[in-house]
Design a protein around this motif. Structure first.
Motif, mmCIF file in Angstrom:
data_model
loop_
_atom_site.group_PDB
_atom_site.id
_atom_site.type_symbol
_atom_site.label_atom_id
_atom_site.label_comp_id
_atom_site.label_asym_id
_atom_site.label_seq_id
_atom_site.Cartn_x
_atom_site.Cartn_y
_atom_site.Cartn_z
ATOM 1 N N SER A 56 0.870 -1.306 -0.103
ATOM 2 C CA SER A 56 0.163 -0.125 0.011
ATOM 3 C C SER A 56 0.864 1.226 0.051
ATOM 4 O O SER A 56 0.560 2.355 -0.777
ATOM 5 C CB SER A 56 -0.912 -0.029 1.220
ATOM 6 N N GLU A 57 2.030 1.177 0.683
ATOM 7 C CA GLU A 57 2.912 2.441 0.828
ATOM 8 C C GLU A 57 3.433 2.504 -0.581
ATOM 9 O O GLU A 57 3.761 3.651 -1.202
ATOM 10 C CB GLU A 57 4.002 2.182 1.816
ATOM 11 N N MET A 58 3.873 1.332 -1.311
ATOM 12 C CA MET A 58 4.668 1.534 -2.620
ATOM 13 C C MET A 58 3.644 2.066 -3.677
ATOM 14 O O MET A 58 4.128 2.936 -4.495
ATOM 15 C CB MET A 58 4.977 0.065 -3.110
ATOM 16 N N ILE A 59 2.367 1.776 -3.541
ATOM 17 C CA ILE A 59 1.245 2.199 -4.537
ATOM 18 C C ILE A 59 1.246 3.907 -4.450
ATOM 19 O O ILE A 59 1.294 4.584 -5.305
ATOM 20 C CB ILE A 59 0.152 1.776 -4.479
ATOM 21 N N VAL A 60 0.986 4.189 -3.033
ATOM 22 C CA VAL A 60 0.778 5.575 -2.874
ATOM 23 C C VAL A 60 2.536 6.399 -3.277
ATOM 24 O O VAL A 60 2.275 7.550 -3.637
ATOM 25 C CB VAL A 60 0.478 6.014 -1.316
ATOM 26 N N GLY A 61 3.251 5.828 -2.856
ATOM 27 C CA GLY A 61 4.607 6.420 -3.438
ATOM 28 C C GLY A 61 5.201 6.540 -4.655
ATOM 29 O O GLY A 61 5.930 7.326 -4.989
ATOM 30 N N LEU A 62 4.116 5.995 -5.560
ATOM 31 C CA LEU A 62 4.270 6.060 -6.938
ATOM 32 C C LEU A 62 4.498 7.433 -7.373
ATOM 33 O O LEU A 62 5.265 8.126 -8.385
ATOM 34 C CB LEU A 62 3.231 5.365 -7.760
ATOM 35 N N ASN A 63 3.699 8.414 -6.573
ATOM 36 C CA ASN A 63 3.458 9.747 -6.986
ATOM 37 C C ASN A 63 4.642 10.740 -6.661
ATOM 38 O O ASN A 63 4.821 11.691 -7.345
ATOM 39 C CB ASN A 63 2.251 10.465 -6.122
ATOM 40 N N GLY A 64 5.518 9.991 -6.001
ATOM 41 C CA GLY A 64 6.786 10.575 -5.515
ATOM 42 C C GLY A 64 8.131 10.230 -6.258
ATOM 43 O O GLY A 64 8.928 10.896 -6.136
ATOM 44 N N ILE A 65 7.767 9.485 -7.128
ATOM 45 C CA ILE A 65 8.858 8.934 -7.953
ATOM 46 C C ILE A 65 8.920 9.978 -9.376
ATOM 47 O O ILE A 65 7.985 9.799 -10.194
ATOM 48 C CB ILE A 65 8.699 7.577 -8.606
ATOM 49 N N ILE A 66 9.663 11.044 -9.078
ATOM 50 C CA ILE A 66 9.588 12.113 -10.076
ATOM 51 C C ILE A 66 10.993 12.089 -10.940
ATOM 52 O O ILE A 66 12.228 11.988 -10.134
ATOM 53 C CB ILE A 66 9.450 13.566 -9.443
ATOM 54 N N PRO A 67 11.254 12.004 -12.112
ATOM 55 C CA PRO A 67 12.445 12.302 -12.789
ATOM 56 C C PRO A 67 13.324 13.274 -12.377
ATOM 57 O O PRO A 67 12.722 14.457 -12.052
ATOM 58 C CB PRO A 67 12.080 12.380 -14.248
ATOM 59 N N GLY A 68 14.748 12.991 -12.046
ATOM 60 C CA GLY A 68 15.477 14.036 -11.563
ATOM 61 C C GLY A 68 15.688 13.662 -10.006
ATOM 62 O O GLY A 68 15.653 12.607 -9.600
ATOM 63 N N GLY A 69 16.146 14.762 -9.262
ATOM 64 C CA GLY A 69 16.780 14.441 -8.133
ATOM 65 C C GLY A 69 15.571 14.827 -7.072
ATOM 66 O O GLY A 69 14.904 16.127 -7.084
ATOM 67 N N VAL A 70 15.387 14.283 -6.095
ATOM 68 C CA VAL A 70 14.444 14.562 -4.942
ATOM 69 C C VAL A 70 14.905 14.012 -3.454
ATOM 70 O O VAL A 70 15.488 13.071 -3.402
ATOM 71 C CB VAL A 70 13.083 13.793 -5.392
ATOM 72 N N SER A 71 14.617 14.997 -2.529
ATOM 73 C CA SER A 71 15.165 14.739 -1.246
ATOM 74 C C SER A 71 14.227 13.907 -0.636
ATOM 75 O O SER A 71 12.865 13.587 -1.128
ATOM 76 C CB SER A 71 15.296 15.666 -0.495
ATOM 77 N N ALA A 72 14.527 13.066 0.459
ATOM 78 C CA ALA A 72 13.355 12.218 1.101
ATOM 79 C C ALA A 72 12.483 12.986 1.698
ATOM 80 O O ALA A 72 11.167 12.632 1.668
ATOM 81 C CB ALA A 72 14.148 11.521 2.454
#
Length: 221
Positions: free
Chosen positions: A14-30
């Motif tokens: 369930s966390e992984m599915i929600v986390g898909l929205n945070g996978i953005i091309p380029g660099g992202v901090s936690a």
């Protein structure tokens, strides 16, 4: 090791599915990942660690770096674990799908174009890959489960796009292909391959040895 990853994915599904929205091309901090996905810090750390363990993204100097195809790669791993396509697809779009198709072709030394526009009449081809004098023209059908009649219509349209492409490109040799997410196996409609994304790697590897069995469209002599 694969089994360990699979169990971990199932545990954090369930966390992984929600986390898909945070996978953005380029660099992202936690912290940015947490803000975009809506997950708390602990859940975000679980997801990011899981992605890195799967070889998705990379970590460098406090940033997590993702590429165009990483959201779809994550979705595919989730599908392998039994997550529902409908739940996953809500967080994904056509750019994710096309991005992964283009990345696979690039990894196999194809010259790649996305969203190629042809004119008179206007037509758009999702992804074009060219190697060894042969162009693969791909129509990406993502997320829905297509009926056989719908696939038949998609094939006819892709054949027409391929003929139009060939008419505009001197000396062209082109292969129309449909790539889907929901199909289980490669099938052929009027000798046009309908390929599941899970099998696209191997399809491309075997393409040149199977051209005699695939509809190939050439410039008229």
């Amino acid at each position: 090791m694969i089994l360990v990853h699979r169990k971990s994915l199932e545990r954090h599904a369930s966390e992984m599915i929600v986390g898909l929205n945070g996978i953005i091309p380029g660099g992202v901090s936690a912290r940015d990942f947490s803000a975009v996905s809506g997950l708390d810090d602990t859940a975000s750390k679980n997801v990011l660690d899981e992605l890195l363990s799967l070889g998705i993204g990379r970590y460098d100097d406090g940033q997590y770096f993702f590429s165009d195809g990483d959201r779809l790669r994550t979705a595919i791993e989730m599908l392998k674990c039994g997550s529902q396509l409908e739940h996953i697809s809500e967080s994904l779009g056509w750019k994710d799908f096309e991005g992964l198709v283009a990345e696979i072709l690039s990894s196999k030394n194809f010259a790649v174009m996305k969203n190629l526009i042809l004119t008179k009449p206007r037509m758009e081809i999702d992804v074009v890959g060219i190697r060894l004098g042969v162009a693969i023209l791909i129509d990406c059908k993502h997320w829905k489960r297509y009926s056989h009649s719908a696939l038949n219509m998609a094939v006819k349209k892709q054949v027409n796009r391929t003929k139009h492409y060939v008419s505009k490109t001197q000396g062209a040799v082109a292969v129309p292909v449909i790539v889907t997410l929901a199909q289980d196996v490669v099938e052929f409609i009027d000798r046009v391959p309908v390929v599941p994304i899970l099998q696209f790697h191997s399809f491309v590897d075997d393409l040149y040895g199977n051209l005699d069995d695939i509809q190939t469209i050439k410039t008229a002599q």
